[in-house]
Design a protein around this motif. Sequence first.
Motif, PDB file in Angstrom:
ATOM      1  N   LEU A 119       1.178  -4.462  -8.480  1.00 18.37           N
ATOM      2  CA  LEU A 119       1.128  -4.259  -7.031  1.00 18.37           C
ATOM      3  C   LEU A 119      -0.302  -4.344  -6.518  1.00 18.37           C
ATOM      4  O   LEU A 119      -0.563  -4.928  -5.461  1.00 18.37           O
ATOM      5  CB  LEU A 119       1.754  -2.916  -6.666  1.00 18.37           C
ATOM      6  CG  LEU A 119       3.259  -2.779  -6.912  1.00 18.37           C
ATOM      7  CD1 LEU A 119       3.713  -1.338  -6.711  1.00 18.37           C
ATOM      8  CD2 LEU A 119       4.049  -3.721  -6.015  1.00 18.37           C
ATOM      9  N   ARG A 120      -1.253  -3.781  -7.269  1.00 14.89           N
ATOM     10  CA  ARG A 120      -2.674  -3.875  -6.883  1.00 14.89           C
ATOM     11  C   ARG A 120      -3.159  -5.318  -6.915  1.00 14.89           C
ATOM     12  O   ARG A 120      -3.917  -5.740  -6.041  1.00 14.89           O
ATOM     13  CB  ARG A 120      -3.541  -2.984  -7.773  1.00 14.89           C
ATOM     14  CG  ARG A 120      -3.465  -1.514  -7.419  1.00 14.89           C
ATOM     15  CD  ARG A 120      -4.540  -0.692  -8.119  1.00 14.89           C
ATOM     16  NE  ARG A 120      -4.431  -0.730  -9.559  1.00 14.89           N
ATOM     17  CZ  ARG A 120      -3.668   0.065 -10.301  1.00 14.89           C
ATOM     18  NH1 ARG A 120      -2.939   0.988  -9.719  1.00 14.89           N
ATOM     19  NH2 ARG A 120      -3.642  -0.049 -11.610  1.00 14.89           N
ATOM     20  N   ALA A 121      -2.720  -6.090  -7.912  1.00 16.91           N
ATOM     21  CA  ALA A 121      -3.119  -7.507  -8.000  1.00 16.91           C
ATOM     22  C   ALA A 121      -2.578  -8.278  -6.798  1.00 16.91           C
ATOM     23  O   ALA A 121      -3.280  -9.111  -6.215  1.00 16.91           O
ATOM     24  CB  ALA A 121      -2.606  -8.111  -9.303  1.00 16.91           C
ATOM     25  N   TRP A 122      -1.342  -8.022  -6.424  1.00  9.81           N
ATOM     26  CA  TRP A 122      -0.737  -8.682  -5.274  1.00  9.81           C
ATOM     27  C   TRP A 122      -1.479  -8.300  -4.000  1.00  9.81           C
ATOM     28  O   TRP A 122      -1.783  -9.146  -3.154  1.00  9.81           O
ATOM     29  CB  TRP A 122       0.725  -8.284  -5.189  1.00  9.81           C
ATOM     30  CG  TRP A 122       1.596  -9.115  -4.309  1.00  9.81           C
ATOM     31  CD1 TRP A 122       1.239 -10.185  -3.538  1.00  9.81           C
ATOM     32  CD2 TRP A 122       2.991  -8.928  -4.103  1.00  9.81           C
ATOM     33  NE1 TRP A 122       2.327 -10.679  -2.872  1.00  9.81           N
ATOM     34  CE2 TRP A 122       3.426  -9.925  -3.198  1.00  9.81           C
ATOM     35  CE3 TRP A 122       3.920  -8.025  -4.594  1.00  9.81           C
ATOM     36  CZ2 TRP A 122       4.739 -10.031  -2.773  1.00  9.81           C
ATOM     37  CZ3 TRP A 122       5.229  -8.142  -4.173  1.00  9.81           C
ATOM     38  CH2 TRP A 122       5.631  -9.129  -3.279  1.00  9.81           C
ATOM     39  N   LEU A 123      -1.806  -7.017  -3.879  1.00 14.24           N
ATOM     40  CA  LEU A 123      -2.557  -6.525  -2.729  1.00 14.24           C
ATOM     41  C   LEU A 123      -3.942  -7.181  -2.670  1.00 14.24           C
ATOM     42  O   LEU A 123      -4.392  -7.609  -1.603  1.00 14.24           O
ATOM     43  CB  LEU A 123      -2.676  -5.005  -2.825  1.00 14.24           C
ATOM     44  CG  LEU A 123      -3.209  -4.248  -1.634  1.00 14.24           C
ATOM     45  CD1 LEU A 123      -2.334  -4.459  -0.411  1.00 14.24           C
ATOM     46  CD2 LEU A 123      -3.285  -2.758  -1.964  1.00 14.24           C
ATOM     47  N   ALA A 124      -4.597  -7.294  -3.806  1.00 15.15           N
ATOM     48  CA  ALA A 124      -5.931  -7.916  -3.862  1.00 15.15           C
ATOM     49  C   ALA A 124      -5.879  -9.392  -3.484  1.00 15.15           C
ATOM     50  O   ALA A 124      -6.833  -9.929  -2.912  1.00 15.15           O
ATOM     51  CB  ALA A 124      -6.527  -7.746  -5.254  1.00 15.15           C
ATOM     52  N   ALA A 130       2.134  -0.666 -11.228  1.00 17.65           N
ATOM     53  CA  ALA A 130       1.073  -0.349 -10.268  1.00 17.65           C
ATOM     54  C   ALA A 130      -0.030  -1.400 -10.351  1.00 17.65           C
ATOM     55  O   ALA A 130      -0.571  -1.826  -9.326  1.00 17.65           O
ATOM     56  CB  ALA A 130       0.528   1.049 -10.530  1.00 17.65           C
ATOM     57  N   LYS A 131      -0.349  -1.842 -11.548  1.00 19.63           N
ATOM     58  CA  LYS A 131      -1.369  -2.887 -11.728  1.00 19.63           C
ATOM     59  C   LYS A 131      -0.938  -4.181 -11.030  1.00 19.63           C
ATOM     60  O   LYS A 131      -1.736  -4.838 -10.369  1.00 19.63           O
ATOM     61  CB  LYS A 131      -1.580  -3.145 -13.221  1.00 19.63           C
ATOM     62  CG  LYS A 131      -2.590  -4.215 -13.513  1.00 19.63           C
ATOM     63  CD  LYS A 131      -2.710  -4.460 -15.000  1.00 19.63           C
ATOM     64  CE  LYS A 131      -3.619  -5.640 -15.284  1.00 19.63           C
ATOM     65  NZ  LYS A 131      -3.629  -5.998 -16.696  1.00 19.63           N
ATOM     66  N   THR A 188       0.835  -1.210   0.000  1.00 21.61           N
ATOM     67  CA  THR A 188       0.000   0.000   0.000  1.00 21.61           C
ATOM     68  C   THR A 188       0.869   1.258   0.000  1.00 21.61           C
ATOM     69  O   THR A 188       0.606   2.199  -0.762  1.00 21.61           O
ATOM     70  CB  THR A 188      -0.940  -0.004   1.222  1.00 21.61           C
ATOM     71  OG1 THR A 188      -1.757  -1.176   1.171  1.00 21.61           O
ATOM     72  CG2 THR A 188      -1.820   1.231   1.243  1.00 21.61           C
ATOM     73  N   ASN A 225       6.857   3.798  -8.687  1.00 29.26           N
ATOM     74  CA  ASN A 225       6.620   2.434  -9.142  1.00 29.26           C
ATOM     75  C   ASN A 225       7.494   2.026 -10.321  1.00 29.26           C
ATOM     76  O   ASN A 225       7.660   0.849 -10.585  1.00 29.26           O
ATOM     77  CB  ASN A 225       5.142   2.228  -9.450  1.00 29.26           C
ATOM     78  CG  ASN A 225       4.322   2.274  -8.178  1.00 29.26           C
ATOM     79  OD1 ASN A 225       4.771   1.830  -7.128  1.00 29.26           O
ATOM     80  ND2 ASN A 225       3.137   2.849  -8.249  1.00 29.26           N
ATOM     81  N   LEU A 275       2.347   1.715  -3.419  1.00 28.67           N
ATOM     82  CA  LEU A 275       1.350   2.228  -4.368  1.00 28.67           C
ATOM     83  C   LEU A 275       1.069   3.710  -4.152  1.00 28.67           C
ATOM     84  O   LEU A 275       0.941   4.474  -5.108  1.00 28.67           O
ATOM     85  CB  LEU A 275       0.047   1.439  -4.258  1.00 28.67           C
ATOM     86  CG  LEU A 275      -0.015   0.153  -5.043  1.00 28.67           C
ATOM     87  CD1 LEU A 275      -1.202  -0.690  -4.595  1.00 28.67           C
ATOM     88  CD2 LEU A 275      -0.093   0.431  -6.532  1.00 28.67           C
TER      89      LEU A 275
END
Length: 142
Positions: free
Chosen positions: A117-122, A114-115, A98, A106, A101
């Motif tokens: 990192l968001r996928a990993w976070l999700a 960024a995409k 987080t 990035n 991001l």
Amino acid sequence: MSTKSTSPLRFLFLTEGVMKLMGGLVFVVSPQTPLSVAVAAPIPPSARLLARLLGTQTFTLGISMLLASTKTPKAVSSRRIVYWTVFARDATLVTVLTLQLLFGENSDALGFSAKGLRAWLAELMPFCLGHLWILTTKPHWF
């Protein structure tokens, strides 16, 4: 009155333990497979190393969860600390992702988009929130 436990914790430990073993093995043996979603080709060697290191953590936590899922008194008494350990690791990863991001550059994040990192976070967030929910609202399961 039955003395049988109604806690689903043993099943949760077994399920997540197997998932962590499989996921950790993928990250160790073939880090480019999960990284292909998060990092543009060519994948930097530093990103592959990071994936392998996180894979070893994941694999080890899977072993811990499987050991804690057994019915022995020692395993049952260790479940809470194992769960807190898994939660702490996942919560730390969620926090770092987080922060990266929100405030990181990035383009410099080992090639992670960024995409990605968001996928990993999700992927991590449901586990993290689930662990926190169980630890704070279901202490009787332990």
